[in-house]
Design a protein around this motif. Structure first.
Motif, PDB file in Angstrom:
ATOM      1  N   ALA B  92       0.853  -1.190   0.000  1.00 40.77           N
ATOM      2  CA  ALA B  92       0.000   0.000   0.000  1.00 40.77           C
ATOM      3  C   ALA B  92       0.883   1.232   0.000  1.00 40.77           C
ATOM      4  O   ALA B  92       1.556   1.508   0.999  1.00 40.77           O
ATOM      5  N   ALA B  93       0.910   1.924  -1.122  1.00 41.38           N
ATOM      6  CA  ALA B  93       1.795   3.078  -1.254  1.00 41.38           C
ATOM      7  C   ALA B  93       1.467   4.143  -0.208  1.00 41.38           C
ATOM      8  O   ALA B  93       0.298   4.466   0.021  1.00 41.38           O
ATOM      9  N   GLY B  94       2.516   4.690   0.406  1.00 46.42           N
ATOM     10  CA  GLY B  94       2.341   5.759   1.386  1.00 46.42           C
ATOM     11  C   GLY B  94       2.019   5.270   2.779  1.00 46.42           C
ATOM     12  O   GLY B  94       2.034   6.053   3.725  1.00 46.42           O
ATOM     13  N   ALA B  95       1.712   3.992   2.946  1.00 40.91           N
ATOM     14  CA  ALA B  95       1.371   3.467   4.268  1.00 40.91           C
ATOM     15  C   ALA B  95       2.621   2.873   4.927  1.00 40.91           C
ATOM     16  O   ALA B  95       3.643   2.668   4.274  1.00 40.91           O
ATOM     17  N   SER B  96       2.523   2.624   6.225  1.00 44.25           N
ATOM     18  CA  SER B  96       3.643   2.068   6.972  1.00 44.25           C
ATOM     19  C   SER B  96       3.234   0.784   7.661  1.00 44.25           C
ATOM     20  O   SER B  96       2.054   0.533   7.912  1.00 44.25           O
ATOM     21  N   ILE B  97       4.249   0.011   7.968  1.00 42.81           N
ATOM     22  CA  ILE B  97       4.054  -1.217   8.741  1.00 42.81           C
ATOM     23  C   ILE B  97       4.877  -1.089  10.018  1.00 42.81           C
ATOM     24  O   ILE B  97       6.035  -0.650   9.974  1.00 42.81           O
ATOM     25  N   LEU B  98       4.264  -1.450  11.124  1.00 39.89           N
ATOM     26  CA  LEU B  98       4.988  -1.481  12.395  1.00 39.89           C
ATOM     27  C   LEU B  98       5.406  -2.928  12.660  1.00 39.89           C
ATOM     28  O   LEU B  98       4.555  -3.827  12.692  1.00 39.89           O
ATOM     29  N   VAL B  99       6.698  -3.129  12.829  1.00 38.38           N
ATOM     30  CA  VAL B  99       7.229  -4.466  13.117  1.00 38.38           C
ATOM     31  C   VAL B  99       7.635  -4.488  14.588  1.00 38.38           C
ATOM     32  O   VAL B  99       8.407  -3.626  15.028  1.00 38.38           O
ATOM     33  N   VAL B 100       7.104  -5.445  15.331  1.00 43.60           N
ATOM     34  CA  VAL B 100       7.417  -5.536  16.760  1.00 43.60           C
ATOM     35  C   VAL B 100       8.041  -6.901  17.034  1.00 43.60           C
ATOM     36  O   VAL B 100       7.426  -7.941  16.769  1.00 43.60           O
ATOM     37  N   LEU B 101       9.269  -6.858  17.556  1.00 44.78           N
ATOM     38  CA  LEU B 101       9.973  -8.101  17.872  1.00 44.78           C
ATOM     39  C   LEU B 101       9.804  -8.428  19.351  1.00 44.78           C
ATOM     40  O   LEU B 101      10.118  -7.594  20.214  1.00 44.78           O
ATOM     41  N   GLN B 102       9.288  -9.611  19.633  1.00 46.65           N
ATOM     42  CA  GLN B 102       9.125 -10.087  20.994  1.00 46.65           C
ATOM     43  C   GLN B 102      10.007 -11.317  21.180  1.00 46.65           C
ATOM     44  O   GLN B 102      10.512 -11.878  20.194  1.00 46.65           O
ATOM     45  N   PRO B 103      10.183 -11.794  22.423  1.00 46.40           N
ATOM     46  CA  PRO B 103      11.057 -12.960  22.619  1.00 46.40           C
ATOM     47  C   PRO B 103      10.580 -14.194  21.860  1.00 46.40           C
ATOM     48  O   PRO B 103      11.407 -14.994  21.415  1.00 46.40           O
ATOM     49  N   ASP B 104       9.278 -14.323  21.674  1.00 48.09           N
ATOM     50  CA  ASP B 104       8.788 -15.561  21.059  1.00 48.09           C
ATOM     51  C   ASP B 104       8.075 -15.356  19.733  1.00 48.09           C
ATOM     52  O   ASP B 104       7.565 -16.310  19.150  1.00 48.09           O
ATOM     53  N   LYS B 105       8.011 -14.150  19.257  1.00 45.88           N
ATOM     54  CA  LYS B 105       7.353 -13.944  17.967  1.00 45.88           C
ATOM     55  C   LYS B 105       7.706 -12.579  17.379  1.00 45.88           C
ATOM     56  O   LYS B 105       8.214 -11.692  18.077  1.00 45.88           O
ATOM     57  N   ALA B 142      18.129  -4.900   6.023  1.00 46.89           N
ATOM     58  CA  ALA B 142      18.573  -6.258   5.673  1.00 46.89           C
ATOM     59  C   ALA B 142      17.410  -7.233   5.686  1.00 46.89           C
ATOM     60  O   ALA B 142      17.528  -8.351   5.155  1.00 46.89           O
ATOM     61  N   GLY B 143      16.314  -6.840   6.322  1.00 44.81           N
ATOM     62  CA  GLY B 143      15.166  -7.735   6.413  1.00 44.81           C
ATOM     63  C   GLY B 143      15.403  -8.868   7.383  1.00 44.81           C
ATOM     64  O   GLY B 143      15.035 -10.017   7.117  1.00 44.81           O
ATOM     65  N   THR B 144      16.030  -8.554   8.505  1.00 40.90           N
ATOM     66  CA  THR B 144      16.287  -9.590   9.509  1.00 40.90           C
ATOM     67  C   THR B 144      15.907  -9.085  10.894  1.00 40.90           C
ATOM     68  O   THR B 144      15.969  -7.887  11.177  1.00 40.90           O
ATOM     69  N   ALA B 145      15.516 -10.043  11.717  1.00 37.67           N
ATOM     70  CA  ALA B 145      15.325  -9.789  13.136  1.00 37.67           C
ATOM     71  C   ALA B 145      16.081 -10.889  13.854  1.00 37.67           C
ATOM     72  O   ALA B 145      15.810 -12.071  13.652  1.00 37.67           O
ATOM     73  N   THR B 146      17.056 -10.491  14.665  1.00 36.93           N
ATOM     74  CA  THR B 146      17.979 -11.473  15.223  1.00 36.93           C
ATOM     75  C   THR B 146      17.832 -11.567  16.730  1.00 36.93           C
ATOM     76  O   THR B 146      17.828 -10.540  17.426  1.00 36.93           O
ATOM     77  N   LEU B 147      17.722 -12.787  17.224  1.00 37.76           N
ATOM     78  CA  LEU B 147      17.776 -13.049  18.656  1.00 37.76           C
ATOM     79  C   LEU B 147      18.994 -13.922  18.917  1.00 37.76           C
ATOM     80  O   LEU B 147      19.685 -14.340  17.974  1.00 37.76           O
ATOM     81  N   VAL B 148      19.232 -14.240  20.160  1.00 38.59           N
ATOM     82  CA  VAL B 148      20.406 -15.043  20.490  1.00 38.59           C
ATOM     83  C   VAL B 148      20.332 -16.401  19.796  1.00 38.59           C
ATOM     84  O   VAL B 148      21.329 -16.889  19.246  1.00 38.59           O
ATOM     85  N   ASP B 149      19.143 -17.007  19.794  1.00 38.84           N
ATOM     86  CA  ASP B 149      19.044 -18.355  19.218  1.00 38.84           C
ATOM     87  C   ASP B 149      17.919 -18.446  18.197  1.00 38.84           C
ATOM     88  O   ASP B 149      17.310 -19.500  18.026  1.00 38.84           O
ATOM     89  N   GLY B 150      17.623 -17.332  17.562  1.00 37.16           N
ATOM     90  CA  GLY B 150      16.579 -17.362  16.549  1.00 37.16           C
ATOM     91  C   GLY B 150      16.766 -16.234  15.559  1.00 37.16           C
ATOM     92  O   GLY B 150      17.414 -15.231  15.871  1.00 37.16           O
ATOM     93  N   VAL B 151      16.200 -16.408  14.389  1.00 35.63           N
ATOM     94  CA  VAL B 151      16.304 -15.343  13.395  1.00 35.63           C
ATOM     95  C   VAL B 151      15.065 -15.356  12.501  1.00 35.63           C
ATOM     96  O   VAL B 151      14.515 -16.417  12.210  1.00 35.63           O
ATOM     97  N   CYS B 152      14.611 -14.169  12.139  1.00 37.16           N
ATOM     98  CA  CYS B 152      13.519 -14.020  11.179  1.00 37.16           C
ATOM     99  C   CYS B 152      14.074 -13.274   9.975  1.00 37.16           C
ATOM    100  O   CYS B 152      14.840 -12.317  10.141  1.00 37.16           O
ATOM    101  N   ALA B 153      13.689 -13.660   8.812  1.00 35.78           N
ATOM    102  CA  ALA B 153      14.220 -13.008   7.619  1.00 35.78           C
ATOM    103  C   ALA B 153      13.146 -12.966   6.542  1.00 35.78           C
ATOM    104  O   ALA B 153      12.225 -13.782   6.517  1.00 35.78           O
TER     105      ALA B 153
END
Lengths: 365, 270
Positions: B92-105, B142-153
């Motif tokens: 959606a042009a002009g709109a934003s996404i909020l990304v929230v990183l939690q310990p489990d999701k 980079a499109g990554t979310a890094t935790l000590v033992d997990g990663v989202c990409a």
């Protein structure tokens, strides 16, 4: 949310005759107007500033409402309710009882207010109380008369006892923080020298020192000066100048220029508030104000804004002996506990009431 | 000064009767540095004044005084927030996404009707139980979310492309924690006022006390240059945002217990 401010009477007729209250009116104009001209006058439309006047009862009260369209953003408070004509003691009491969020406090009451638990905010000293020998008086034409009185005055006693140390002795026309050279002007009393100089005056005149009848500080200072003068053998009495006498001296409510002939005194006390922190600007304004009173119209304005030129101009006026600086006073404000983000205005600045907000979690009642 | 003058060839002697006295005063006015020499010879007194405009200092002072820190609360929730990011919405042009990183999701929110609405959330598998001092960081570019033992990409602008997996924790990969705050509690920003970089720093309290954020000219100069922003609890994470001009900050409100995601910006105030 409203912020209540209690200030002096701001009746325009009174303000015209009383420069102090005219000054307070200027503070209110600063809330209503967005811009000033080069000479400091407010220009444009009333209501173009952070607030708009929504109610006005002359001499009693006023309500200023937040200007939603203000160029620099809407003020945090919704409105300011102003009560006029409250005495200084009543204003302090209103703060103590949390009936007001903001009030001007005379410098001499600042310590007392603080001791009673009022939150006090004081500026750097920016208001000069001076003794001015009025022009055209035969009694004070003799420079020795002026010098004897000037030397007899104990400024430290005025600061310590009358102002309760809320001020500074003044030897020059500008405070040290502004000019950087105030220390070059002596503030020491010299009763012995005054006595010796007075002994050379013959015949010795009887002099009258006038003060504003509505100004209790001026009255106390005038009475103190009389005591100091008597110790030096000088015949000096104090006399209250009434509002009508002052109005006549100002040529009625329309005329801003005072005529010293209309005041029945040889000298009078004058308050001068700095319009700017800049020494050259304030000195020029003081010369403009004192000129017709003290006959110093011909005094040279500073050639430039440099400290050297400002000092030269200041020194020439002080050496003339017609103006005797006495004390520097700060602007003192009392604030309720819930007022947040208050910033003490600098010389010439208006009250920053558009920037304050009220903490509703603070229990003040 | 005596040493300097002596070094320049002046000799210091006791005051002798009848000799001129020189008193030097280093003073300052509202605009200038003022050097005042009072020369007394008997009853005669001469004053010589030399001044220097405090222009450079004044300009620096004005810049300092005009700096203002501002906080904008973006999101708050009861569950712990490790990091967050605002990214453009690729759908959606002009709109934003909020990304929230939690310990489990990791959760993705769309902005509609003046509010954030959950679009998608992806569980993060862990090889071991989540530690109390878990940390994590999002790198939106980079499109990554890094935790000590997990990663989202994936492409965070298109949440449907993002996947998460468990990874073995590398030695030293733990984000060090000290006193309840992540050690990296400074964020370097490019000033919007002068061009000189700014350093945002948190207070040094643990996570049982209120915290604040303060601006400094650099990491070693501890003279703050703006009024601090107070927080009703500890600041848990502070990262410079991708634009270099703002910082993203996670804090906990000790009054409500909620975790809060905020953007801190610097304005010149004039």
């Amino acid at each position: 949310m409203e912020i209540g401010a209690i200030i002096h009477s701001l009746d325009p007729a009174v303000a015209a005759a009383n420069p102090e209250e005219a000054g307070a009116k200027g503070e209110l104009d600063a809330l209503l107007y967005d811009r000033r001209s080069e000479n400091g006058d407010f220009v444009g439309t009333a209501g173009s500033g952070p607030f708009r006047l929504s109610a006005w009862e002359s001499g009693k009260s006023a309500v200023f409402a937040a200007n939603e369209d203000y160029r620099e953003g809407r003020p945090f408070v919704d409105s300011i309710e102003i009560q006029m004509g409250r005495s200084a003691h009543d204003r302090v009491l209103d703060l103590e009882l949390n009936k007001a969020d903001f009030a001007q406090i005379p410098a001499e009451l600042a310590r007392q207010a603080a001791d009673r638990g009022v939150r006090v905010s004081a500026s750097r000293p920016n208001e000069l109380l001076a003794l001015v020998f009025l022009t055209g008086r035969g009694t004070t034409e003799n420079v020795r008369v002026r010098e004897a009185i000037a030397r007899s005055i104990n400024r430290a006693a005025i600061v310590n006892f009358i102002l309760q140390k809320e001020g500074e002795p003044a030897g020059g026309l500008l405070p040290q923080w502004s000019s950087g050279t105030a220390f070059l002007f002596s503030t020491e009393a010299d009763a012995r020298g005054a006595k010796e100089i007075w002994a050379q005056v013959s015949p010795s005149p009887k002099l009258v020192l006038g003060y504003d009848s509505a100004d209790t500080l001026e009255q106390s200072v005038a009475e103190r000066i009389v005591v100091d003068a008597k110790e030096a053998g000088i015949s000096l009495v104090s006399r209250a100048i009434s509002a009508s006498e002052k109005a006549n001296a100002h040529g009625g409510s329309e005329g801003p220029t005072p005529h010293s002939e209309a005041i029945h005194a040889d000298a009078r006390l004058v308050r001068l508030r700095m319009p700017s922190p800049l020494p050259s600007v304030s000195l020029a304004a003081f010369i403009d104000r004192l000129g017709p009173l003290a006959g110093i119209n011909g005094s040279p304005l500073p050639k430039s804004a440099s400290p050297e030129d400002v000092y030269d101009s200041e020194r020439s006026i002080i050496n003339g002996g017609s103006v005797v600086p006495l004390v520097w006073l700060p602007q003192v404000y009392g604030l309720s506990a819930r007022v947040r983000d208050w910033k003490q205005p600098a010389a010439g600045e208006g009250w920053p009431l558009a920037d304050v907000w009220l903490d509703s979690t603070t229990d003040v009642h | 000064m005596v040493e300097d003058l002596t070094g320049l060839g002046f000799s210091m002697t006791q005051k002798l009767p009848g000799e001129a006295q020189l008193q030097l005063t280093l003073s300052e006015s509202a605009e200038d540095y003022v050097w005042v020499a009072e020369i007394r010879h008997g009853e005669a007194r001469e004053v010589v004044i030399v001044s220097a405009v405090r222009d450079l200092v004044e300009k620096a002072g004005a810049r300092k005084a005009s700096l203002t820190l501002q906080r904008k609360l973006v999101w708050e929730q009861d569950e712990r927030i490790l990091d967050f990011a605002l990214v453009p919405d690729g759908n959606a042009a002009g709109a934003s996404i909020l990304v929230v990183l939690q310990p489990d999701k990791i959760a993705f929110y769309d902005h509609r009707a003046e509010a954030w609405h959950l679009n998608r959330e992806i569980a993060i598998p862990h090889a071991r139980p989540v530690q109390r001092n878990v940390g994590g960081r999002i790198d939106p570019q980079a499109g990554t979310a890094t935790l000590v033992d997990g990663v989202c990409a994936g492409d965070f602008q298109r949440p449907e492309t993002v996947t998460c997996k468990s990874v073995p924790s590398a030695p030293g990969a733990d984000l060090a924690m000290m006193q309840g705050s992540i050690v990296e509690s400074d964020a370097a920003l490019a000033s919007t006022c002068s061009g000189s970089p700014l350093m945002l720093s948190t207070g040094s309290g643990d996570w049982t006390v209120r915290d604040f954020i303060q601006a400094y000219e650099d990491k070693n100069q501890r003279e703050p240059i703006a009024q601090p922003i107070q927080f009703p609890g500890p600041i848990l994470a502070l990262w410079p945002a991708e634009d270099g001009k703002t910082a993203r900050l996670v804090s906990r409100n000790l009054q409500t217990g909620a975790y809060e995601a905020s953007i801190v910006s610097v304005s010149c105030g004039d």
